[in-house]
Design an enzyme around this catalytic site. Structure first.
Site, PDB file in Angstrom:
ATOM      1  N   ALA A   1       0.778   2.724   4.201  1.00  0.00           N
ATOM      2  CA  ALA A   1       0.240   2.473   2.976  1.00  0.00           C
ATOM      3  C   ALA A   1      -1.120   1.674   3.135  1.00  0.00           C
ATOM      4  CB  ALA A   1       1.187   1.740   2.147  1.00  0.00           C
TER       5      ALA A   1
ATOM      6  N   ALA B   1      -4.397  -1.487   7.041  1.00  0.00           N
ATOM      7  CA  ALA B   1      -2.980  -0.999   6.525  1.00  0.00           C
ATOM      8  C   ALA B   1      -2.603  -2.035   5.814  1.00  0.00           C
ATOM      9  CB  ALA B   1      -2.200  -0.467   7.673  1.00  0.00           C
ATOM     10  N   ASP B   2      -1.716  -1.952   4.824  1.00  0.00           N
ATOM     11  CA  ASP B   2      -1.166  -2.965   4.102  1.00  0.00           C
ATOM     12  C   ASP B   2       0.391  -2.828   4.524  1.00  0.00           C
ATOM     13  OD1 ASP B   2      -2.593  -4.422   1.664  1.00  0.00           O
ATOM     14  OD2 ASP B   2      -3.413  -2.538   2.203  1.00  0.00           O
ATOM     15  N   ARG B   3       0.769  -1.460   4.953  1.00  0.00           N
ATOM     16  CA  ARG B   3       1.994  -1.765   5.586  1.00  0.00           C
ATOM     17  C   ARG B   3       2.157  -0.216   6.005  1.00  0.00           C
ATOM     18  NH1 ARG B   3       7.783  -3.395   2.881  1.00  0.00           N
ATOM     19  NH2 ARG B   3       6.502  -4.601   1.679  1.00  0.00           N
TER      20      ARG B   3
END
Length: 354
Positions: free
Chosen positions: A255, A245-247
């Protein structure tokens, strides 16, 4: 031994240029903030945890080799440098959180009696170095928590088959990895039968980087195209899907690399658990839902060209978002260094005891 995305000693930082992999392994020096931001923006280094680490270490290196002469100029330089680093790739939250925490830490240290630019510089450098060490420790815990959780759902001696997307291993972090860290832990326990990794178009992080790591560590793996995920889940008895995950926001919306959303839909259809593996530094509890996440869009040539050779018809329009947002309803669990949480449990799980 895992691959290293960064090599650091005080005053010196080198990053593995991931644009050259898998054909060439070359470390490039990063002597300051501008080079750090350039390495992040051009994706010589990528992966949300690695972006934050390279960002703060590039600042530490510049402060070590070119120290500020007084406290006000130091505070201004740090604040402006962190803002520049955050803007390099805005979707990944780790760099933003690191910047906020470091700015707050520096302000607190500057208010202490006897604060000098030399003492504050030392404090900032030590803070950056601690982030590097903590990321490796967190990743190992993510791997172990994830492996234990997945094996609890399997039989007592059953080996599991995993599917993963993009690159979430040592090359995306300070070491060990998040989603690929779960795969590593399963392999170390002798309970991994196989892992399938997607090529991850258009930047091919799966075929260039994840496949490279899996071959390097002799983990049984097969590379598939992104469009083969459905048939792979149906025909190859995939136990679970695990992605990075990036966020991750407060309700669990996530995201991650473009293509993650469709994998979650496919997994849901086939009744296969879908896990997100991410450190708490990738969790942004200030955003209630994924609709508020800023999605980075990449240049069109990254989709139309390969190694400078155009493969798409001239004149065609291109849409090239780097990430998509997977709704929390499609996510079975979020694996962090503090445990495995259902999406609706994440916020309480991460804030408890703080």
């Amino acid at each position: 031994m895992s691959l290293e995305s960064v090599r650091y000693s005080r005053g010196s930082l080198q990053v593995l240029n991931q644009l050259l992999l898998p054909h060439k392994s070359e470390y490039e020096p990063v002597t300051g903030v501008q080079q750090g931001a350039d390495a992040i923006r051009t994706m010589k280094v990528r992966g949300a945890p690695a972006i934050a680490i390279v960002g703060v270490l590039s600042l530490a290196v510049e402060l070590t080799t070119k120290p500020c002469q007084d406290v006000p100029s130091l505070i201004t330089f740090v604040r402006e440098s962190l803002h520049h680093l955050v803007s390099a790739r805005p979707t990944a939250v780790n760099m933003k959180k690191a910047a906020d925490e470091l700015n707050a830490f520096l302000a607190e240290e500057a208010d202490k009696p006897g604060a000098t630019s030399q003492r504050l510089t030392e404090s900032v450098v030590q803070w950056a170095e601690s982030l590097l060490k903590k990321d490796v420790e967190d990743n190992q815990m993510i791997g172990d928590f994830g492996a234990k959780h997945i094996l609890e759902k399997a039989g007592p001696t059953e080996k599991v088959c995993m599917l993963t997307h993009c690159n979430t291993g040592s090359l995306a972090t300070a070491g060990y990895g998040t989603a690929l860290g779960v795969v590593r832990s399963l392999h170390a326990l002798g309970r991994l039968s196989h892992v399938f990794c997607t090529e991850t178009r258009p930047y091919n992080q799966g075929s260039r980087l994840t496949a490279y790591e899996l071959v390097y560590e002799k983990i049984p793996a097969t590379l598939i195209t992104d469009s083969m995920a459905s048939v792979t889940m149906r025909e190859r008895k995939v136990t679970a899907v695990v992605v990075g995950a990036d966020r991750v926001v407060a309700n669990g919306d996530t995201a991650n690399k473009i293509g993650t959303y469709q994998l979650a839909i496919i997994a849901k259809y086939h009744g296969i658990p879908f896990y997100v593996a991410a450190p708490s530094t990738s969790c942004d509890l200030s955003l209630p839902t994924g609709g508020s996440i800023v999605i980075e869009e990449r240049p069109s040539h990254e989709l139309t060209d390969i190694n400078g050779i155009r493969i798409a018809a001239p004149g065609i329009d291109v849409w090239n978002p780097a990430f998509d947002v997977t709704p929390h309803e499609l996510i079975t669990g979020i694996i962090t260094e503090r445990g495995v949480f259902k999406p609706e449990e994440l916020k309480d799980g991460l804030t408890k005891g703080q």
